[in-house]
Design a protein around this motif. Sequence first.
Motif, PDB file in Angstrom:
ATOM      1  N   CYS A 245      -3.057   5.076   2.056  1.00  0.00           N
ATOM      2  CA  CYS A 245      -3.900   3.959   2.460  1.00  0.00           C
ATOM      3  C   CYS A 245      -4.734   3.515   1.259  1.00  0.00           C
ATOM      4  O   CYS A 245      -5.441   4.306   0.648  1.00  0.00           O
ATOM      5  N   SER A 246      -4.657   2.269   0.965  1.00  0.00           N
ATOM      6  CA  SER A 246      -5.262   1.797  -0.273  1.00  0.00           C
ATOM      7  C   SER A 246      -6.605   1.119  -0.068  1.00  0.00           C
ATOM      8  O   SER A 246      -7.162   0.545  -0.990  1.00  0.00           O
ATOM      9  N   ALA A 247      -7.088   1.178   1.117  1.00  0.00           N
ATOM     10  CA  ALA A 247      -8.353   0.489   1.381  1.00  0.00           C
ATOM     11  C   ALA A 247      -9.491   1.131   0.594  1.00  0.00           C
ATOM     12  O   ALA A 247      -9.613   2.344   0.522  1.00  0.00           O
TER      13      ALA A 247
ATOM     14  N   CYS B  43     -10.405   5.077   1.247  1.00  0.00           N
ATOM     15  CA  CYS B  43     -10.030   5.642   2.539  1.00  0.00           C
ATOM     16  C   CYS B  43      -9.744   7.132   2.390  1.00  0.00           C
ATOM     17  O   CYS B  43      -9.096   7.574   1.444  1.00  0.00           O
ATOM     18  N   THR B  44     -10.238   7.874   3.322  1.00  0.00           N
ATOM     19  CA  THR B  44     -10.030   9.319   3.296  1.00  0.00           C
ATOM     20  C   THR B  44      -8.540   9.657   3.309  1.00  0.00           C
ATOM     21  O   THR B  44      -8.116  10.664   2.742  1.00  0.00           O
ATOM     22  N   TYR B  45      -7.758   8.811   3.957  1.00  0.00           N
ATOM     23  CA  TYR B  45      -6.350   9.106   4.128  1.00  0.00           C
ATOM     24  C   TYR B  45      -5.489   8.540   3.004  1.00  0.00           C
ATOM     25  O   TYR B  45      -4.293   8.377   3.153  1.00  0.00           O
ATOM     26  N   ARG B  46      -6.146   8.221   1.963  1.00  0.00           N
ATOM     27  CA  ARG B  46      -5.410   7.651   0.842  1.00  0.00           C
ATOM     28  C   ARG B  46      -4.295   8.579   0.380  1.00  0.00           C
ATOM     29  O   ARG B  46      -3.162   8.153   0.153  1.00  0.00           O
ATOM     30  N   ASN B  47      -4.623   9.805   0.221  1.00  0.00           N
ATOM     31  CA  ASN B  47      -3.627  10.725  -0.287  1.00  0.00           C
ATOM     32  C   ASN B  47      -2.566  11.053   0.756  1.00  0.00           C
ATOM     33  O   ASN B  47      -1.404  11.268   0.437  1.00  0.00           O
TER      34      ASN B  47
ATOM     35  N   PRO C 210       0.821  -1.191   0.000  1.00  0.00           N
ATOM     36  CA  PRO C 210       0.000   0.000   0.000  1.00  0.00           C
ATOM     37  C   PRO C 210       0.859   1.245   0.000  1.00  0.00           C
ATOM     38  O   PRO C 210       0.357   2.327  -0.200  1.00  0.00           O
ATOM     39  N   GLY C 211       2.109   1.065   0.256  1.00  0.00           N
ATOM     40  CA  GLY C 211       2.971   2.216   0.256  1.00  0.00           C
ATOM     41  C   GLY C 211       3.136   2.812  -1.116  1.00  0.00           C
ATOM     42  O   GLY C 211       3.515   3.970  -1.254  1.00  0.00           O
ATOM     43  N   PHE C 212       2.885   2.040  -2.094  1.00  0.00           N
ATOM     44  CA  PHE C 212       2.873   2.612  -3.428  1.00  0.00           C
ATOM     45  C   PHE C 212       1.891   3.752  -3.444  1.00  0.00           C
ATOM     46  O   PHE C 212       0.802   3.641  -2.941  1.00  0.00           O
ATOM     47  N   HIS C 213       2.264   4.800  -4.066  1.00  0.00           N
ATOM     48  CA  HIS C 213       1.272   5.851  -4.095  1.00  0.00           C
ATOM     49  C   HIS C 213       0.231   5.509  -5.126  1.00  0.00           C
ATOM     50  O   HIS C 213       0.292   4.543  -5.826  1.00  0.00           O
ATOM     51  N   VAL C 214      -0.654   6.390  -5.143  1.00  0.00           N
ATOM     52  CA  VAL C 214      -1.731   6.235  -6.100  1.00  0.00           C
ATOM     53  C   VAL C 214      -1.119   6.204  -7.476  1.00  0.00           C
ATOM     54  O   VAL C 214      -0.477   7.146  -7.899  1.00  0.00           O
TER      55      VAL C 214
ATOM     56  N   SER D 178      -6.465  -3.459   2.879  1.00  0.00           N
ATOM     57  CA  SER D 178      -6.626  -3.161   4.285  1.00  0.00           C
ATOM     58  C   SER D 178      -6.100  -1.770   4.576  1.00  0.00           C
ATOM     59  O   SER D 178      -5.298  -1.224   3.831  1.00  0.00           O
ATOM     60  N   HIS D 179      -6.555  -1.251   5.641  1.00  0.00           N
ATOM     61  CA  HIS D 179      -6.147   0.106   5.983  1.00  0.00           C
ATOM     62  C   HIS D 179      -4.690   0.132   6.416  1.00  0.00           C
ATOM     63  O   HIS D 179      -4.265  -0.641   7.257  1.00  0.00           O
ATOM     64  N   THR D 180      -3.995   1.015   5.826  1.00  0.00           N
ATOM     65  CA  THR D 180      -2.616   1.219   6.248  1.00  0.00           C
ATOM     66  C   THR D 180      -2.463   2.566   6.918  1.00  0.00           C
ATOM     67  O   THR D 180      -1.394   2.907   7.384  1.00  0.00           O
ATOM     68  N   CYS D 181      -3.529   3.280   6.907  1.00  0.00           N
ATOM     69  CA  CYS D 181      -3.448   4.602   7.509  1.00  0.00           C
ATOM     70  C   CYS D 181      -3.313   4.449   9.014  1.00  0.00           C
ATOM     71  O   CYS D 181      -3.879   3.556   9.625  1.00  0.00           O
TER      72      CYS D 181
END
Length: 364
Positions: free
Chosen positions: A170-172, A162-166, A99-103, A193-196
Amino acid sequence: MEKGCGSYEQESLVMELIQGIALAKQLKAQMSQEVLLAGDTKGMLAERIHSCLEKALLIMKWGGSMSMEQSNQSVVPSTTMPESPLSVIGSPRSEDFNPGFHVQQDGRNMSRKRKMMPIWTDQAKASSENAGEGAPEDGHSWRKYGQKDILGAKHPRSYYRCTYRNIQGCSATKQVQRNDEDPMLFDITYRGSHTCTLAPRSKSAPTSPQKQDRNKQNNFAITQYQQQPDMLLNFQTGLRVDTQNLENQETGFFFPTQEFGHENHAFTPSTLNHSHPSNSFPQSFIQSPATSESTYFSTSPCKTSTFGGFNYGQHFESDITDIISATTSGTNSPIIGIDYPLEQWEGFLCDNQAFPTSFSQAKE
DNA sequence: TCGATTTGACCCTG
DNA sequence: CAGGGTCAAATCGA
């Protein structure tokens, strides 16, 4: 990949879990008839035991599964919750290991990533508050990014991330769709899964610096499966092992994430491979983002979930290899390991032969 | 003003 | 090529 603790112990654990599953099945079968007559409490308990054992087994085998080939010894989940119309999403999708990959702007990476997503399905009944509105609250902060009419479905499907994607990558994501038969039911599919580490919406769950330090010490760093921050919190602060109240507990068997407390979640991994658990102890739980909070904030007392989509198919190995190497070689991955020393797991497992007895959340 | 939602278009997969 | 999933500009609302 680095080996964690000894594979022998882990294999033993897996064997114990398999045995536990078999026993739970027996219990469930024996109880099935009386359950039909006398309500489902015991049956549900058996079901939960079974489901949680499967889940635990999957967890245990998680790391090892990465290097194993598909095995016919899979512990195939035989049941879902009786009231759950959901079935396992058995498509050979795996998970989002990094999930550390960015968008990704790159479509290829994105599709690849999409393929790797772990998938849960969940079903939540709309409460009176949100009936007629969007998806039931599940404690996480979601941002809607799309809606689509689905062929053959009466209701459109909504897409949330996830709101915190950016912020944290977080890739959920989740998809919410009203059930055709029962509009009060929402079929929710979670991906990734949430990584935030930001606090979930309904409660604060700060990630302490100590936690991160301990994670380093534990050095279990399998980072491909990220944890729910609240789950980490559960493990760190709230988990206790209760071996005495099992028979007394109406709701009985609590998985650390609590989701099995009063919601009827059926964890049914589509594939549980049985082979040598040669890798380090799996850090990550496959967890429905919704359920991490839903025990606290559930919008519905009637909620079922099904976990599926784990199928370490042919593509899995090559895919995961790339990502694993990328992740493990890096030092700045958003690693959030389970903050729970393996020794405690081992101790727990050893001290509780009838594992799992009962996890329950130490609530004040 | 900023974050969330809506919605049409585009991309990817089967 | 159809359908599902995501993007991103437009819009909304606090």
